[in-house]
Design a protein around this motif. Sequence first.
Motif, short mmCIF file in Angstrom:
data_model
loop_
_atom_site.label_atom_id
_atom_site.label_comp_id
_atom_site.label_asym_id
_atom_site.label_seq_id
_atom_site.Cartn_x
_atom_site.Cartn_y
_atom_site.Cartn_z
N ALA A 71 0.84 -1.21 0.00
CA ALA A 71 0.00 0.00 0.00
C ALA A 71 0.88 1.26 0.00
N LEU A 72 1.96 1.25 0.76
CA LEU A 72 2.88 2.39 0.76
C LEU A 72 3.47 2.61 -0.63
N LEU A 73 3.87 1.52 -1.27
CA LEU A 73 4.41 1.64 -2.64
C LEU A 73 3.39 2.26 -3.59
N LEU A 74 2.14 1.86 -3.44
CA LEU A 74 1.10 2.33 -4.36
C LEU A 74 0.68 3.77 -4.11
N TYR A 75 0.74 4.21 -2.87
CA TYR A 75 0.11 5.49 -2.55
C TYR A 75 1.04 6.57 -1.99
N VAL A 76 2.33 6.29 -1.83
CA VAL A 76 3.29 7.32 -1.43
C VAL A 76 4.03 7.77 -2.69
N PRO A 77 3.85 9.03 -3.08
CA PRO A 77 4.43 9.51 -4.35
C PRO A 77 5.93 9.24 -4.51
N LEU A 78 6.72 9.47 -3.48
CA LEU A 78 8.16 9.24 -3.58
C LEU A 78 8.46 7.78 -3.91
N LEU A 79 7.80 6.85 -3.21
CA LEU A 79 8.02 5.43 -3.46
C LEU A 79 7.54 5.03 -4.85
N ARG A 80 6.41 5.59 -5.28
CA ARG A 80 5.91 5.30 -6.64
C ARG A 80 6.94 5.72 -7.68
N SER A 81 7.55 6.87 -7.49
CA SER A 81 8.52 7.34 -8.48
C SER A 81 9.79 6.47 -8.46
N ILE A 82 10.21 6.02 -7.29
CA ILE A 82 11.39 5.16 -7.19
C ILE A 82 11.13 3.82 -7.89
N PHE A 83 9.95 3.24 -7.66
CA PHE A 83 9.63 1.93 -8.22
C PHE A 83 8.96 2.01 -9.59
N LYS A 84 8.73 3.24 -10.06
CA LYS A 84 8.12 3.46 -11.37
C LYS A 84 6.80 2.72 -11.53
N ILE A 85 5.94 2.90 -10.53
CA ILE A 85 4.60 2.31 -10.58
C ILE A 85 3.57 3.43 -10.46
N GLU A 86 2.34 3.11 -10.73
CA GLU A 86 1.25 4.08 -10.73
C GLU A 86 0.36 3.88 -9.51
N LYS A 87 -0.29 4.97 -9.10
CA LYS A 87 -1.33 4.87 -8.09
C LYS A 87 -2.52 4.18 -8.75
N LEU A 88 -3.06 3.16 -8.10
CA LEU A 88 -4.20 2.44 -8.68
C LEU A 88 -5.50 3.12 -8.28
N SER A 89 -6.38 3.30 -9.26
CA SER A 89 -7.72 3.82 -8.97
C SER A 89 -8.50 2.74 -8.22
N SER A 90 -9.63 3.11 -7.67
CA SER A 90 -10.43 2.11 -6.96
C SER A 90 -10.88 1.01 -7.92
N GLN A 91 -11.18 1.35 -9.17
CA GLN A 91 -11.59 0.34 -10.15
C GLN A 91 -10.45 -0.62 -10.46
N SER A 92 -9.26 -0.08 -10.72
CA SER A 92 -8.13 -0.95 -11.06
C SER A 92 -7.71 -1.79 -9.85
N LEU A 93 -7.78 -1.22 -8.65
CA LEU A 93 -7.44 -1.98 -7.45
C LEU A 93 -8.45 -3.09 -7.20
N LEU A 94 -9.73 -2.79 -7.38
CA LEU A 94 -10.77 -3.80 -7.20
C LEU A 94 -10.61 -4.95 -8.19
N LEU A 95 -10.33 -4.64 -9.44
CA LEU A 95 -10.09 -5.69 -10.43
C LEU A 95 -8.87 -6.53 -10.05
N THR A 96 -7.83 -5.87 -9.59
CA THR A 96 -6.61 -6.57 -9.20
C THR A 96 -6.86 -7.51 -8.03
N VAL A 97 -7.55 -7.04 -7.02
CA VAL A 97 -7.85 -7.86 -5.85
C VAL A 97 -8.76 -9.02 -6.25
N ALA A 98 -9.76 -8.77 -7.09
CA ALA A 98 -10.69 -9.83 -7.51
C ALA A 98 -9.96 -10.93 -8.26
N VAL A 99 -9.12 -10.57 -9.23
CA VAL A 99 -8.36 -11.59 -9.98
C VAL A 99 -7.40 -12.32 -9.05
N SER A 100 -6.80 -11.60 -8.11
CA SER A 100 -5.88 -12.22 -7.15
C SER A 100 -6.59 -13.26 -6.30
#
Length: 180
Positions: A117-146
């Motif tokens: 969650a920190l990786l996904l929602y802390v801007p500094l960590l997102r930029s270091i890991f080159k990932i995006e903040k997930l919207s509620s829709q994309s997060l819900l789809l991700t959790v459902a498939v998982s």
Amino acid sequence: MVTDGLPGVALAAEPAEKNIMEQAPRPPDQSLFAGGLIQQIVIPGILMASAAFVLKLIAISKNFSVSTQQTMIFTMLCIVQLGNALSVRTVKPMFKSSPLRSPTLLLTITLTIALQALLLYVPLLRSIFKIEKLSSQSLLLTVAVSLICVVAIELSKMFVNSKWGPGKQELSPTARQTRP
């Protein structure tokens, strides 16, 4: 590292199952991978790869950016690895074994989810890991498939154990030769 390392250490500290000493030992000439172990390794890997592929196709159909798609798959793999850690801790179905039996594993799973969650929602960590903040829709789809993938892994474990699990192991080559 986080999804394998922390749960792996916790699994090493897992108390032994109550009936472990009642199981017959493996015959000395039997492969370490007998008794369905190969299937218990390969099938979850195939299911995880398939789930990642399906999630990618869903994300493409929803017109998510490539970086969002990559973040969704990264997050899915994290969640599925944690579910798999719960699954491999016992030969019994996951839902028949109390997760409270291993507070260390529960702590590491909680810690890993918090780190994700920190990786996904802390801007500094997102930029270091080159990932995006997930919207509620994309997060819900991700959790459902998982979760679907974790259930599929658990069902495959139950199938493998019913065919090759404890008490149903293949005869060793020596035992096959001496049988009438």
